[in-house]
Scaffold this active site. Sequence first.
Site, PDB file in Angstrom:
ATOM      1  N   VAL A   1       0.841  -1.197   0.000  1.00 52.47           N
ATOM      2  CA  VAL A   1       0.000   0.000   0.000  1.00 52.47           C
ATOM      3  C   VAL A   1       0.876   1.246   0.000  1.00 52.47           C
ATOM      4  CG1 VAL A   1      -1.702   1.312   1.319  1.00 52.47           C
ATOM      5  CG2 VAL A   1      -1.856  -1.182   1.242  1.00 52.47           C
ATOM      6  N   CYS A   2       0.492   2.218  -0.824  1.00 52.74           N
ATOM      7  CA  CYS A   2       1.098   3.549  -0.768  1.00 52.74           C
ATOM      8  C   CYS A   2      -0.007   4.568  -1.020  1.00 52.74           C
ATOM      9  CB  CYS A   2       2.242   3.687  -1.764  1.00 52.74           C
ATOM     10  SG  CYS A   2       1.749   3.734  -3.502  1.00 52.74           S
ATOM     11  N   ALA A   3       0.356   5.804  -1.247  1.00 51.29           N
ATOM     12  CA  ALA A   3      -0.652   6.861  -1.369  1.00 51.29           C
ATOM     13  C   ALA A   3      -1.518   6.689  -2.611  1.00 51.29           C
ATOM     14  CB  ALA A   3       0.011   8.232  -1.372  1.00 51.29           C
TER      15      ALA A   3
ATOM     16  N   GLY B   1      -0.753   4.086  -5.222  1.00 54.39           N
ATOM     17  CA  GLY B   1      -0.630   2.778  -5.855  1.00 54.39           C
ATOM     18  C   GLY B   1       0.520   2.638  -6.829  1.00 54.39           C
TER      19      GLY B   1
ATOM     20  N   MET C   1      -4.192   4.425  -1.305  1.00 58.32           N
ATOM     21  CA  MET C   1      -5.138   4.919  -0.305  1.00 58.32           C
ATOM     22  C   MET C   1      -6.074   5.972  -0.886  1.00 58.32           C
ATOM     23  SD  MET C   1      -4.790   3.223   2.493  1.00 58.32           S
ATOM     24  CE  MET C   1      -5.514   4.222   3.792  1.00 58.32           C
TER      25      MET C   1
END
Length: 408
Positions: free
Chosen positions: A91-93, A95, A119
């Site tokens: 997961v990151c901000a 994708g 996210m």
Amino acid sequence: MTPLKQTVWSPAGLLHHLEEGSRFAILDVRNRDEFDVWRIEGKVPIQTLNMPYFDLLDLNEADEDIAAAVVRAVPLQLQNKLPRDATILAVCAEGNTSSHVAEGLRRLGYQAVNLQGGMAAWGDHYAMRVVEDSPQLTILQISRPARGCLSYMLASGGEAMVVDAARHIDLYTRIAGERGWVITDVFDTHLQADHLSGGVALAKALRVDYRLHPYDSIHPDDLLPATFPFRYLEDETVHTLGEVSVRVLHLPGHTLGMVNLLVDERYLLSGDTLFINSIGRPDLGGRAKTWAPLLYRSLQRLLALPDHTVVLPAHFSHMHEADAQGCYRVSLGALRSHNEGLRMLGRGQAAFSAYILASLPEHPASYDDIRRVNTGLLQVDEARARELELGRNRCALSQHEAGRRKAA
């Protein structure tokens, strides 16, 4: 080990796994401050590791294959911290970075997938559940799982109303079009503080009435009036929607203009007055001590309703509050016994107010600007809108959060 069948989970796929209580782990590579504000939560605890991307990777070259850097870094920094026998969701901000992280993990033999859109996409994902669908009345509950926000579409006789609309208004017009409904009214139960309301924009786009209690048309801090027209919601007025009635109950406490909507004398759209496991906090207008007695009286008024009344709140705190059908609903009779805020009413107003003041979570700074946007006093672009809406709602009382804040 079963071969991995997919390398990406969509937000809808993630929601399915969360609702099913699937076993998986999360490697979140966002910065620590972003992670602390907002993370993925489900019905059951999820093994989650936050390792910021720049702490995890030591890139030797500007154009180095990021996945190769992951292959080099993970054995050094995350040895024995990631499961080999379960899927790992990277997961990151947005994708992008996490897609390379997931690829590197797969090269190391892990079952890794990426959260598509990160996210940002998870925060903008919605799900719909049917509360009732009869010839006389349809009620749809539209949830925003990442934020714990709930809005509603009510329909009868081909007419529909939207209650507590989120800012992504195309969702409501699409549903109405698919079902052959004409949206005739848009209601907000109160001046929202945790998310940007789509009510005014939706009503304007459809050229229908936007309805709000006048006490919530003024920003409680700036004391400036809303910049848009609206129709007043008044206590005990009854609106007709097709074959059913919608009765307005003015129940101040969370805000001065909070209303609940009693639909067909059976369903209570309780806004932020009453939740499944808690009650609304009265401090977001900066007047907790003054508004707590108002909330006390409003909740007593709700308790005069029949036990079979089905409560449909505007927020949920945890995904496990949903019933077997995935709806966030509960009878008022059940709430009498297990909702702590309602039980405190029996101890009298003084004890109730003391309980309120001891249970107030932190006041998020963004909430003040969100209310400015929702009264038309502040205009924001999409990037700022997403920034304001980061994190889950904090509209309910929470002794756990209040205690954690005092101990920090």
